[in-house]
Design an enzyme around this catalytic site. Structure first.
Site, PDB file in Angstrom:
ATOM      1  N   ASN A 109       0.882  -1.172   0.000  1.00 41.32           N
ATOM      2  CA  ASN A 109       0.000   0.000   0.000  1.00 41.32           C
ATOM      3  C   ASN A 109       0.917   1.218   0.000  1.00 41.32           C
ATOM      4  OD1 ASN A 109      -2.262   1.453   2.486  1.00 41.32           O
ATOM      5  ND2 ASN A 109      -1.963   1.965   0.359  1.00 41.32           N
ATOM      6  N   CYS A 243      -0.566  10.250   6.355  1.00 38.46           N
ATOM      7  CA  CYS A 243      -1.506  10.865   5.405  1.00 38.46           C
ATOM      8  C   CYS A 243      -2.757  11.369   6.125  1.00 38.46           C
ATOM      9  CB  CYS A 243      -1.897   9.831   4.346  1.00 38.46           C
ATOM     10  SG  CYS A 243      -3.197  10.426   3.252  1.00 38.46           S
ATOM     11  N   TYR A 249     -11.080  11.467   4.511  1.00 38.56           N
ATOM     12  CA  TYR A 249     -11.982  10.779   3.591  1.00 38.56           C
ATOM     13  C   TYR A 249     -11.745   9.268   3.436  1.00 38.56           C
ATOM     14  CZ  TYR A 249     -13.927   9.311  -0.923  1.00 38.56           C
ATOM     15  OH  TYR A 249     -14.575   8.634  -1.912  1.00 38.56           O
ATOM     16  N   CYS A 440       1.341  14.340   6.951  1.00 36.65           N
ATOM     17  CA  CYS A 440       1.563  14.900   5.615  1.00 36.65           C
ATOM     18  C   CYS A 440       0.342  15.749   5.252  1.00 36.65           C
ATOM     19  CB  CYS A 440       1.718  13.770   4.592  1.00 36.65           C
ATOM     20  SG  CYS A 440       1.771  14.359   2.887  1.00 36.65           S
ATOM     21  N   CYS A 443      -1.057  17.773  -0.154  1.00 41.11           N
ATOM     22  CA  CYS A 443      -2.073  18.110  -1.147  1.00 41.11           C
ATOM     23  C   CYS A 443      -2.773  19.426  -0.815  1.00 41.11           C
ATOM     24  CB  CYS A 443      -3.066  16.974  -1.355  1.00 41.11           C
ATOM     25  SG  CYS A 443      -3.652  16.235   0.154  1.00 41.11           S
TER      26      CYS A 443
HETATM   27  S1  SF4 Z   1      -0.357  14.410  -0.340  1.00 39.08           S
HETATM   28 FE1  SF4 Z   1      -2.397  14.356   0.661  1.00 39.08          FE
HETATM   29  S2  SF4 Z   1      -3.273  12.378   0.018  1.00 39.08           S
HETATM   30 FE2  SF4 Z   1      -1.054  12.267  -0.356  1.00 39.08          FE
HETATM   31  S3  SF4 Z   1      -0.134  11.358   1.472  1.00 39.08           S
HETATM   32 FE3  SF4 Z   1      -0.058  13.584   1.734  1.00 39.08          FE
HETATM   33  S4  SF4 Z   1      -1.969  14.098   2.827  1.00 39.08           S
HETATM   34 FE4  SF4 Z   1      -2.221  12.052   1.977  1.00 39.08          FE
END
Ligand code: SF4
Length: 503
Positions: A109, A243, A249, A440, A443
């Protein structure tokens, strides 16, 4: 399809149970929301590894006969939505190989940001790849490792890849859980009697009656074997980057992810959103199912009642056939239907978890208005999504993200809403334990914790997703070659929509 980021994969593993493959089937069933394109299970009986995989949902991929052919007391499984490589059966997992270290089955994953670089180097040395999946490089690295023990060969292999990885691996007598040093993707450990379980989300443990013990820590490898659970920490410490979209979501609300309740965090996002972006209204309506927890929180904090003003049809399968063009006017109504008695004449606060392109949100606002709503106020329980993900999540290119290319007022006009508001970055990170130090948020910020290597085809596709003319990302770990990739490079840049390499 709804306009959402798409989760990548779900992984499951169990050691020490006579019904290992049956329990893995159930575990994958609970993780189905993490990938619907293919499913696979490998089982070991101490002597050999057998495996089976197929396209489709878990209940389509396996029946009792198929599971009966997977005997043994340990098993691992995978559900997949293709984030790297295409969606052919060849790319389904587990990947199973035989080599000088013995047999190995692997489920992944995440997304490896240096997979093409490693792959190119291996191909130059004569390696033959069978799939276009980034995960295959790890089994090649394992097979080529000069380390003597299986354990050390696994450490050697995973030490050479970078990016997001939660692996569940299996030899004929052990199961391994591996989480990258940043901890991008989740991986939890549980216990079922004397058996040990590893999986992406705790909802898989609930279904089989297992109890959550703890997470595999970022940078940790756990070995489940005859001696119980052994922990190895071979990686140098790295900043954590779990994440946060799992809480927004991806994960099921009944799961614990990164040690925290998804339901509680999602509801708290809604409470904070209500405090940050209050508006006088008559009713709070969630966009089902994704907006339900946040709408509950919004309603709680604002004192405005929540009603289910949109009803979702849960029986739309993958095989839904579009009728001929002349009667294809139902749009999003095939999945959602407004409840006129709740919406008519009302000032409505519509709560959803995220907006990607804005296309579906626009249709939903239109639908709510068509049911008689007097005002429609859109509230989103995360910050504006402005940058693609390169760590194992399928996202469109930057130019397609409405918040990357439009102001808030332009978004409001496009959606035809009376107002639009998002939860702030501080509001979101303040709701999760450890906040920005542990999560993280790339995005939402365009700041990436793990850099991408130069000069590889995958990188060109990643750059295309960001747009050649996009402003360079800031901060530590920025994609250093970004500014060099543009229309004048002369490189053939594949279309990531047609030929996805990363996502
Ligand atoms: S960029 Fe967004 S979707 Fe991707 S790992 Fe980071 S928080 Fe998650």
């Amino acid at each position: 399809m709804f306009d959402k980021f798409r989760e990548e994969c779900g992984v499951f593993g169990i050691y020490g149970h006579p019904e290992a493959s049956n329990l893995t089937y159930l575990g994958l069933y609970a993780l189905q929301h993490r990938g619907q394109e293919s499913a696979g299970i490998a089982a070991a009986d101490g002597v050999r590894i057998r495996h089976s995989k197929a396209m489709g949902h878990v209940n389509e991929a396996f029946d009792q006969d198929a599971l009966a052919k997977l005997p043994g007391t340990q098993a691992i499984g995978h559900v997949r939505y293709s984030t790297a490589g295409d969606s052919k059966l060849l790319n389904a997992q587990p990947i199973v190989i035989d080599c000088m270290h013995g047999s190995l089955a692997l489920c992944h994953n995440g997304n490896l940001v240096n997979a093409n670089e490693v792959r190119d180097a291996l191909v130059r040395q004569g390696a033959i790849f069978q799939t276009s999946s980034d995960s295959e490089v790890v089994v090649h690295l394992f097979a080529r490792s000069r380390e003597e023990s299986v354990e050390q060969a696994i450490v050697d292999a995973v030490s050479q890849v970078r990016g997001a990885f939660s692996f569940v691996m299996m030899t004929k007598d052990r199961v391994f859980g591996v989480r990258d040093p940043h901890g991008f993707r989740p991986l939890a450990i549980g216990r079922l009697g004397d058996a040990l379980v590893i999986c992406s989300e705790t909802c898989a443990m609930d279904l089989i009656g297992a109890t959550y013990v703890r997470d595999v820590e970022p940078g940790e490898i756990v070995v489940l074997g005859a001696q119980g659970l052994k922990s190895i920490k071979p990686f140098a410490p790295a900043p954590q980057a779990q994440c946060i979209f799992e809480h927004v979501y991806f994960a099921r609300p009944d799961s614990y992810v990164f040690g925290e309740s998804v339901n509680e965090n999602r509801t708290e996002f809604g409470r904070r959103l209500a405090r940050e972006a209050h508006v006088d209204a008559d009713v709070v309506v969630p966009v089902p199912d994704s907006g339900v927890c946040a709408a509950i929180g919004y309603s709680e904090a604002s004192g405005i009642p929540m009603r289910m003003g949109l009803i979702r049809n849960h029986y739309i399968g993958r095989t839904f056939i579009q009728p001929q063009q002349s009667i294809r006017h139902f749009g999003v109504r095939v999945k959602l239907n407004p409840v006129r008695s709740i919406l008519e004449g009302k000032r409505v606060i519509l709560v959803d978890d995220s907006i990607v392109r804005g296309t579906t949100s626009r249709k939903i606002v239109r639908m709510v208005r068509s049911a008689g709503a007097k005002e429609v106020h859109m509230r989103i329980s995360c910050p504006p999504t402005i940058s693609p993900c390169f760590y194992g999540v399928d996202t469109p290119r930057r130019s397609e993200l409405i918040a990357a290319t439009h102001t808030l007022d332009e978004i409001r006009k496009y959606l035809n809403a009376d107002s639009v508001a998002y939860l702030s970055l501080d509001g979101m990170t303040g709701a999760v334990s450890g906040g920005r130090t542990k999560y993280c948020t790339s995005c939402y910020t365009g700041v990436y914790p793990v850099a991408f290597p130069r000069d590889e085809a995958a990188y060109l596709q990643l750059a295309l997703k960001l747009n050649a003319d996009a402003p360079p990302v800031e901060g530590q770990g920025e994609p250093e070659a970004l500014q060099r990739v543009g229309p004048d490079t002369g490189a053939t840049i594949p279309d990531p929509e047609r030929d996805p390499v990363a996502g």
